[in-house]
Design a protein around this motif. Structure first.
Motif, PDB file in Angstrom:
ATOM      1  N   HIS A  57       2.818  -8.712  -2.403  1.00 34.63           N
ATOM      2  CA  HIS A  57       3.510  -8.032  -3.496  1.00 34.63           C
ATOM      3  C   HIS A  57       3.066  -6.570  -3.582  1.00 34.63           C
ATOM      4  N   ALA A  58       1.770  -6.319  -3.490  1.00 37.45           N
ATOM      5  CA  ALA A  58       1.259  -4.949  -3.554  1.00 37.45           C
ATOM      6  C   ALA A  58       1.677  -4.136  -2.337  1.00 37.45           C
ATOM      7  N   SER A  59       1.869  -4.798  -1.190  1.00 38.26           N
ATOM      8  CA  SER A  59       2.279  -4.082   0.019  1.00 38.26           C
ATOM      9  C   SER A  59       3.667  -3.475  -0.116  1.00 38.26           C
ATOM     10  N   VAL A  60       4.481  -4.002  -1.024  1.00 39.74           N
ATOM     11  CA  VAL A  60       5.791  -3.398  -1.272  1.00 39.74           C
ATOM     12  C   VAL A  60       5.596  -1.937  -1.687  1.00 39.74           C
ATOM     13  N   ALA A  61       4.663  -1.718  -2.597  1.00 38.05           N
ATOM     14  CA  ALA A  61       4.379  -0.353  -3.051  1.00 38.05           C
ATOM     15  C   ALA A  61       3.765   0.483  -1.936  1.00 38.05           C
ATOM     16  N   ALA A  62       2.915  -0.133  -1.098  1.00 39.67           N
ATOM     17  CA  ALA A  62       2.288   0.615  -0.001  1.00 39.67           C
ATOM     18  C   ALA A  62       3.338   1.141   0.971  1.00 39.67           C
ATOM     19  N   PHE A  63       4.340   0.326   1.279  1.00 37.26           N
ATOM     20  CA  PHE A  63       5.384   0.785   2.195  1.00 37.26           C
ATOM     21  C   PHE A  63       6.307   1.799   1.513  1.00 37.26           C
ATOM     22  N   SER A  64       6.516   1.661   0.231  1.00 42.66           N
ATOM     23  CA  SER A  64       7.300   2.665  -0.482  1.00 42.66           C
ATOM     24  C   SER A  64       6.595   4.018  -0.440  1.00 42.66           C
TER      25      SER A  64
ATOM     26  N   ARG B 162      -1.306  -4.192   5.293  1.00 50.81           N
ATOM     27  CA  ARG B 162      -1.235  -2.872   4.659  1.00 50.81           C
ATOM     28  C   ARG B 162      -1.449  -3.040   3.160  1.00 50.81           C
ATOM     29  N   PRO B 163      -2.688  -2.853   2.684  1.00 47.92           N
ATOM     30  CA  PRO B 163      -2.945  -2.986   1.247  1.00 47.92           C
ATOM     31  C   PRO B 163      -2.489  -1.761   0.481  1.00 47.92           C
ATOM     32  N   LEU B 164      -2.381  -1.895  -0.819  1.00 51.21           N
ATOM     33  CA  LEU B 164      -2.158  -0.755  -1.703  1.00 51.21           C
ATOM     34  C   LEU B 164      -3.530  -0.306  -2.179  1.00 51.21           C
ATOM     35  N   LEU B 165      -4.043   0.783  -1.607  1.00 52.08           N
ATOM     36  CA  LEU B 165      -5.424   1.179  -1.846  1.00 52.08           C
ATOM     37  C   LEU B 165      -5.536   2.121  -3.032  1.00 52.08           C
ATOM     38  N   ALA B 166      -6.379   1.738  -3.979  1.00 47.77           N
ATOM     39  CA  ALA B 166      -6.754   2.593  -5.094  1.00 47.77           C
ATOM     40  C   ALA B 166      -8.159   3.133  -4.832  1.00 47.77           C
ATOM     41  N   ASP B 167      -8.708   3.883  -5.765  1.00 51.40           N
ATOM     42  CA  ASP B 167     -10.020   4.494  -5.548  1.00 51.40           C
ATOM     43  C   ASP B 167     -11.112   3.458  -5.346  1.00 51.40           C
ATOM     44  N   ASP B 168     -10.996   2.300  -5.995  1.00 48.63           N
ATOM     45  CA  ASP B 168     -12.051   1.290  -5.919  1.00 48.63           C
ATOM     46  C   ASP B 168     -11.660   0.108  -5.061  1.00 48.63           C
TER      47      ASP B 168
ATOM     48  N   VAL C 183      -5.534   2.737  10.571  1.00 51.27           N
ATOM     49  CA  VAL C 183      -6.367   1.709   9.941  1.00 51.27           C
ATOM     50  C   VAL C 183      -5.518   0.606   9.309  1.00 51.27           C
ATOM     51  N   GLU C 184      -4.539   1.003   8.480  1.00 48.52           N
ATOM     52  CA  GLU C 184      -3.788   0.020   7.704  1.00 48.52           C
ATOM     53  C   GLU C 184      -2.639  -0.602   8.492  1.00 48.52           C
ATOM     54  N   GLY C 185      -2.097   0.144   9.458  1.00 47.51           N
ATOM     55  CA  GLY C 185      -0.921  -0.331  10.171  1.00 47.51           C
ATOM     56  C   GLY C 185      -1.201  -0.769  11.587  1.00 47.51           C
TER      57      GLY C 185
ATOM     58  N   LEU D 294       2.227  -3.825 -11.930  1.00 46.45           N
ATOM     59  CA  LEU D 294       1.251  -3.218 -11.030  1.00 46.45           C
ATOM     60  C   LEU D 294       1.212  -1.718 -11.321  1.00 46.45           C
ATOM     61  N   PRO D 295       0.520  -1.312 -12.388  1.00 45.30           N
ATOM     62  CA  PRO D 295       0.559   0.099 -12.795  1.00 45.30           C
ATOM     63  C   PRO D 295       0.003   1.049 -11.753  1.00 45.30           C
ATOM     64  N   GLU D 296      -0.881   0.563 -10.868  1.00 48.48           N
ATOM     65  CA  GLU D 296      -1.444   1.442  -9.833  1.00 48.48           C
ATOM     66  C   GLU D 296      -0.359   2.031  -8.941  1.00 48.48           C
ATOM     67  N   ALA D 297       0.780   1.317  -8.829  1.00 53.45           N
ATOM     68  CA  ALA D 297       1.862   1.822  -7.984  1.00 53.45           C
ATOM     69  C   ALA D 297       2.386   3.162  -8.487  1.00 53.45           C
ATOM     70  N   LEU D 298       2.208   3.459  -9.777  1.00 52.79           N
ATOM     71  CA  LEU D 298       2.690   4.708 -10.350  1.00 52.79           C
ATOM     72  C   LEU D 298       1.638   5.806 -10.380  1.00 52.79           C
ATOM     73  N   SER D 299       0.385   5.426 -10.206  1.00 53.71           N
ATOM     74  CA  SER D 299      -0.688   6.400 -10.407  1.00 53.71           C
ATOM     75  C   SER D 299      -1.345   6.871  -9.123  1.00 53.71           C
ATOM     76  N   LEU D 300      -1.025   6.265  -7.983  1.00 57.16           N
ATOM     77  CA  LEU D 300      -1.674   6.672  -6.743  1.00 57.16           C
ATOM     78  C   LEU D 300      -1.137   8.014  -6.271  1.00 57.16           C
TER      79      LEU D 300
END
Length: 394
Positions: free
Chosen positions: A191-198, A139-145, A269-271, A248-254
């Motif tokens: 590490h980024a997946s922490v934000a994805a699950f949050s 489960r990635p933390l997906l941004a626009d790019d 898809v992710e899970g 990981l600033p993206e965690a605040l902007s998604l």
């Protein structure tokens, strides 16, 4: 070599029991697509094919580079719907439709050869295609790019202090650094997946999910904290110095707004796909790892990821129950799309195969074979049963 057979059987049975559904045989995704589509001309171990590293350069049909990719190219057989009564597009004409049909984890580099016969028998237009992978399995933390990860900071402590001692005897400095970099990459995505699950937990709260789903999402985030610590601790042990991610600033902007259809499809898809493949891959890696510390880490990750996959299927079932036919139909389409393409395995470290496997990294061919088996034995049977159960209850 099929090192995850028993793992897959137990995983499918456990998830079916958690969902209250019965798995039918055969396991093809009848009524929602075919089994996993692989290129019949490049079938390898375990029936997997269609994913090989290449030094291809971009054709005139596509861009010369992809933002956020891995910097290496992979070929696979991409299939797109055909218009009734019309012939399949030429290679040049197919670029746009193929690009639109790719998932967010794949950046189209070129459409190379085609049209070719559809190995699934569904009458699609298929093309040998070169892509640059942009995602990891899980489960990635997906941004626009593409997937977002934090930059690494050498010598910073706090994320790499687990007392893990892999055996580095006989490894050159170059081999140790290659292993360190591979585990750093894994650790950053964990590490980024922490934000994805949050983010998932917030979406579940917004849609009135049961407390057990919300709790499980937070527990999964804590699992990812541990996975990041373990992966980065292995990296530190190979490198001989601590490492840690920065902010990981993206965690605040998604954006957090997701309707039930979007929540269900992204969770498929992710899970349902990503976490199941991650679990089976970790199981296969653990089976082949001869280093005790690495094997212990991967065995634990495989078990945790299997629970995350179970959570994903439960979230999809919740979304279908809450949203009805539109969500159910979108889920069926998402599983059908998943049957037609596989995410690319992670890059291999520049090491002899036996050394890489001993320290937790199998070849891309073996990884893809594991993905095909996971899709055929777990993801597609469960997806079919879930959709069919929803149809019966409607």
């Amino acid at each position: 070599m099929d090192g995850s057979l028993n793992f897959r059987k137990k995983l499918a049975q456990r998830m079916a029991a958690a969902l209250g559904i019965t798995l039918a045989t055969p396991v093809a995704f009848v009524g929602c697509g075919a089994k996993v589509v692989v290129d019949s001309e490049s079938v390898g171990a375990g029936g997997a094919g269609g994913s090989t590293t290449t030094n291809a350069t971009s054709s005139s049909t596509g861009p010369t580079e992809c933002e956020g990719g891995w910097g290496e190219y992979t070929t696979f057989l991409a299939c797109i719907p055909s218009n009734v009564g019309e012939s399949c597009p030429s290679v040049q004409e197919a670029y746009g439709p193929v690009a639109q049909n790719l998932d967010v984890c794949s950046c189209l580099h070129s459409v190379d050869v085609g049209p070719k016969p559809d190995p699934s028998g569904n009458g699609l237009c298929c093309y040998d295609t070169t892509i640059e992978p942009k995602c990891v399995i899980g489960r990635p933390l997906l941004a626009d790019d593409g997937p977002a990860v934090a930059p690494i900071e050498a010598a910073r402590r706090g994320w790499s202090e687990e007392p893990l001692m892999p055996n580095v005897e006989g490894l050159s400095a170059e081999a140790r650094e290659a292993l360190a970099e591979r585990w750093i990459r894994d650790g950053l995505f964990e590490h980024a997946s922490v934000a994805a699950f949050s983010r998932l937990a917030l979406a579940l709260l917004a849609h009135g999910a049961d407390e057990s789903l919300v709790r499980a999402a937070h527990e999964a985030a804590l699992d990812e904290v541990r996975h990041a610590r373990l992966s980065l601790s292995l990296a530190a042990a190979y490198r001989g110095a601590p490492v840690a991610p920065r902010g990981l600033p993206e965690a605040l902007s998604l954006p957090l707004g997701e309707g039930l259809v979007e929540l269900a499809v992204s969770t498929v898809v992710e899970g349902a796909v990503g976490e199941t493949l991650a679990a089976v891959l970790a199981s296969e890696q653990a089976e082949r790892a001869s280093d005790p510390a690495v094997r212990q880490v991967l065995t634990g990750i495989a078990e945790d990821e299997s629970r995350h996959a179970e959570l994903a299927f439960r979230v999809v079932a919740f979304a279908i129950a809450a949203g009805g036919a539109p969500v159910r139909d979108a889920v069926a389409q998402a599983f059908r799309d998943a049957a037609g393409r596989l995410p690319s395995p992670p890059p291999e470290p520049p090491l002899p195969a036996e050394v890489a496997a001993a320290h937790g990294h199998i070849s891309r061919g073996d990884a893809r074979a594991a993905f095909v088996r996971a899709m055929d034995d777990v993801v597609m049977p469960l997806g079919r049963a879930l959709v069919e159960a929803a149809v019966r209850e409607a």
